[in-house]
Design a protein around this motif. Structure first.
Motif, PDB file in Angstrom:
ATOM      1  N   LEU A 233       0.796  -1.223   0.000  1.00  0.00           N
ATOM      2  CA  LEU A 233       0.000   0.000   0.000  1.00  0.00           C
ATOM      3  C   LEU A 233       0.835   1.283   0.000  1.00  0.00           C
ATOM      4  O   LEU A 233       0.275   2.375   0.133  1.00  0.00           O
ATOM      5  CB  LEU A 233      -0.948   0.021   1.210  1.00  0.00           C
TER       6      LEU A 233
ATOM      7  N   ILE B 142      -5.431   7.109   1.837  1.00  0.00           N
ATOM      8  CA  ILE B 142      -6.793   6.721   2.226  1.00  0.00           C
ATOM      9  C   ILE B 142      -7.460   7.889   2.944  1.00  0.00           C
ATOM     10  O   ILE B 142      -6.932   8.410   3.937  1.00  0.00           O
ATOM     11  CB  ILE B 142      -6.766   5.487   3.169  1.00  0.00           C
TER      12      ILE B 142
ATOM     13  N   LEU C 141      -4.499  -0.199   7.825  1.00  0.00           N
ATOM     14  CA  LEU C 141      -4.059   0.341   6.537  1.00  0.00           C
ATOM     15  C   LEU C 141      -2.778   1.157   6.703  1.00  0.00           C
ATOM     16  O   LEU C 141      -1.875   1.115   5.861  1.00  0.00           O
ATOM     17  CB  LEU C 141      -5.174   1.187   5.906  1.00  0.00           C
TER      18      LEU C 141
ATOM     19  N   ALA D 288      -0.069   2.658   3.999  1.00  0.00           N
ATOM     20  CA  ALA D 288      -0.913   3.701   3.405  1.00  0.00           C
ATOM     21  C   ALA D 288      -0.802   4.976   4.230  1.00  0.00           C
ATOM     22  O   ALA D 288      -0.538   4.923   5.429  1.00  0.00           O
ATOM     23  CB  ALA D 288      -2.372   3.239   3.360  1.00  0.00           C
TER      24      ALA D 288
ATOM     25  N   THR E 294      -7.647  -0.921  -6.663  1.00  0.00           N
ATOM     26  CA  THR E 294      -7.190  -0.397  -5.370  1.00  0.00           C
ATOM     27  C   THR E 294      -8.058  -0.932  -4.233  1.00  0.00           C
ATOM     28  O   THR E 294      -7.568  -1.178  -3.121  1.00  0.00           O
ATOM     29  CB  THR E 294      -7.191   1.147  -5.386  1.00  0.00           C
TER      30      THR E 294
ATOM     31  N   GLN F  92      -6.879  -4.390  -3.533  1.00  0.00           N
ATOM     32  CA  GLN F  92      -5.535  -4.277  -2.931  1.00  0.00           C
ATOM     33  C   GLN F  92      -5.631  -3.901  -1.440  1.00  0.00           C
ATOM     34  O   GLN F  92      -5.067  -4.574  -0.579  1.00  0.00           O
ATOM     35  CB  GLN F  92      -4.784  -3.191  -3.701  1.00  0.00           C
ATOM     36  N   ALA F  93      -6.391  -2.853  -1.144  1.00  0.00           N
ATOM     37  CA  ALA F  93      -6.521  -2.401   0.252  1.00  0.00           C
ATOM     38  C   ALA F  93      -7.444  -3.318   1.048  1.00  0.00           C
ATOM     39  O   ALA F  93      -7.224  -3.565   2.243  1.00  0.00           O
ATOM     40  CB  ALA F  93      -7.037  -0.966   0.287  1.00  0.00           C
TER      41      ALA F  93
END
Lengths: 95, 493
Positions: free
Chosen positions: B261, B266, B292, B297, B472, B475-476
């Motif tokens: 990430l 985010i 996250l 991220a 995305t 992925q997240a």
């Protein structure tokens, strides 16, 4: 804005839904609850805002105006409650 | 032998390819599981075991000759909203009695072309109008999840309640679903499953019974993020038969899973902290943020100021479109007909008998807001508000945000026949408060199970993405899944 019993009857007829007096009574209360909820939108200033017409910023696709499907009348009427010789059968409409 | 219904799609795919199992064995295991569970859970409204075994046999032949498709031999459940040729398609409604289309929806046709096997049609709220699966003509679906030490029946959410419950109870390997205001993500959150509503235009709407055409999108419900990615890849396509199907190639979503990430930003919208939201949901949200962040991220606070107006605007736009779409159910061309003294009487009686309470309510609201003199005050205003809601998201994305993290629902699953919700339709509508914004803006959104509440019921988080950036979200979402673990309902049925 709110609706009264006669408006609910008129709307039910426009929507082609038969309603009893008891239905109308109940629906009036429920529709007013929903209309009361959506009234919040009055708080929003929408001056100069364009109404949304497409959520994706992509031009609608076009195709040539050519027949590319059809000739399947039997398929079309297959699910009709009453059909005859590839026609939908309905109660008499014209006197 | 181990229980074949415990395999994820990815696991089953590998075992089928390795010839460790056959599609016929796998399909047989599901048919047996459905037979054992369906009376208790009311998930399938139509079972197609013969068709399933026939499709499995074809899959086995293709596997044997190395011609396997991406979903070869994978048994799926199909929401009753999808038109399936020659098979029960009634959108959970009485008015479509006996309807068996002579066509196949594009989404299901894509799945069969990739080798998937159809187990049957799944229960749902009537015409996808509901958040509890209780508006179905076929009666409510029971959630496979129950609170700790309780035998009270809970709703699986809706409208794709049958799809979510089927996946949670292992009565299919994965399911199709649709989402107009939250109908994939809310039931996924209520059942500990993964559900993704892709960007509007990603999946063809052709052959799917229409509810609100500018909001409806198909998507999968699956046991985990990888399975959801595999299913969406097959469901999505560019379809000339749907003018809103967008001409962008479908990427390999599975390839996005496991990517780090780093560099992903985010957004956390402050407007999703609503009054009366349980402490547990706020805690879960903070936990999600931490996961996250730990994965690399960067987290930024954002504002989506028109969030609270999404639900009221939805309850103008969706019923308006529904009243128009549902005008076709007139007792003439398909489904139920109740005779009357003339044609108008026949229409009115057919629709009064064929539609349930919630559908009538929405058709009435839609008819009212579109009627002469009210169009500007309601429908036009709501479409302007919709422009503002979309702009909120666009501003956040322009500022560099890649995805937005929110809770999926304001509560865990509630009881069947909940008295508060029965008394006030608006209370039921509030279930979609975190999901409906996404439909109004046409964006992709995924719900991922993130934990259990104090009673042992699943809770989900939602990730909202940029248009056509489902990758995305996978992925997240996978990062959240890895951190939270997976949740399986203890079997009681």
């Amino acid at each position: 804005m709110s609706v009264d019993v006669s408006t609910v009857k008129r709307v039910a007829h426009l929507a082609r839904i038969a309603v009893s007096e008891a239905d109308v009574e109940r629906m009036t209360g429920q529709l007013n609850a929903i209309l009361g909820f959506v009234e919040q939108l009055d708080e929003v200033n929408v001056e100069g805002v364009e109404p949304m017409t497409s959520v994706t910023p992509i031009a609608m696709k076009k195709r040539r105006d050519e027949v590319d499907d059809g000739g399947k009348a039997a398929d079309i009427v297959a699910n009709a409650p009453i059909h005859e010789e590839n026609f939908f059968v309905v109660p008499k409409v014209v006197e | 032998m181990t229980d074949l219904t415990a395999l994820t799609i990815a696991e089953a795919r590998d075992q089928l390819k390795a010839k460790a199992i056959t599609a016929t064995e796998l399909t047989g295991a599901y048919i047996q599981a459905i037979e054992n569970a369906n009376d208790a859970l009311n998930i399938y409204v139509a079972q197609t075991p013969e068709k399933a075994l026939e499709m499995a046999k074809t899959s086995d032949a293709r596997l044997a000759t190395g011609q396997a498709g991406a979903l070869e031999g994978i048994p799926l459940g199909i929401k009753d909203l999808f038109g399936t040729e020659g098979v029960h398609t009634q959108a959970g409604s009485h008015i479509l009695d006996g309807f068996k289309p002579h066509y196949e929806s594009t989404v299901t046709a894509n799945l069969w072309a990739d080798g998937a096997v159809m187990l049957g049609k799944l229960n749902m709220d009537e015409f996808a109008m509901g958040s509890s699966n209780e508006t179905s003509f076929y009666g409510p679906v029971k959630n496979p999840w129950r609170a700790n030490g309780s035998n009270m029946d809970l709703v699986p959410g809706g409208s794709s309640g049958g799809s979510a419950a089927a996946v949670a109870a292992h009565l299919c390997a994965g399911a199709t679903a649709t989402d107009t205001g939250g109908s994939i993500r809310q039931p996924a959150a209520f059942t500990g499953t993964v559900g993704i509503k892709p960007t509007y235009g990603r999946c063809s709407r052709w052959g799917i019974v229409a509810f609100a055409s500018s909001l409806d999108q198909a998507g999968p419900i699956a046991r985990d993020v990888r399975d959801a990615a595999i299913l969406l890849k097959s469901m999505a396509s560019v379809d000339p038969k749907d003018t809103t199907s967008v001409d962008i190639a479908v990427p390999d979503y599975e390839a996005a899973i496991g990517k780090p990430l780093a560099g992903i930003k985010i957004g956390i919208p402050k407007e999703y902290r609503v009054e009366g939201m349980p402490e547990e949901i706020e805690k879960l949200w903070q936990q999600g943020i931490a996961w996250l962040k730990d994965a690399g991220a960067s987290i930024v606070d954002i504002s989506l100021p028109h969030t609270k107006y999404a639900l009221p605007a939805y309850y103008i736009v969706a019923p308006a479109e529904a009243s128009s779409n549902l005008a076709r159910y007139d007792g003439v061309r398909y489904g139920l007909r109740v005779p009357g003294k003339d044609i108008v009487d026949m229409y009115e009686k057919t629709r009064a008998t064929g539609f349930g309470e919630e559908v009538k309510r929405r058709v009435m609201i839609g008819t009212y807001v579109l009627s002469a003199g009210y169009y500007d005050a309601y429908y036009l205003k709501a479409q302007k508000v919709r422009t503002l809601i979309k702009k909120d998201f666009e501003d956040a994305f322009h500022a560099g945000v890649h995805a937005i993290l929110t809770p999926a629902t304001p509560s865990a699953a509630f009881g069947i026949a909940d008295q508060d919700m029965a008394a006030d339709p608006v209370k039921m509508y509030l279930n979609d408060i975190f999901t409906v914004t996404v439909n109004m803006a046409g964006l992709p959104g995924i719900a991922i199970p993130a934990g259990l509440d104090a009673k042992g019921l699943p809770l989900g988080l939602q990730l909202i993405g940029r248009p056509f950036d489902e990758e995305t979200l996978f992925q997240a979402g996978y990062v959240i899944e890895q951190a939270a673990g997976k949740f399986t309902a203890p079997k009681w049925w």
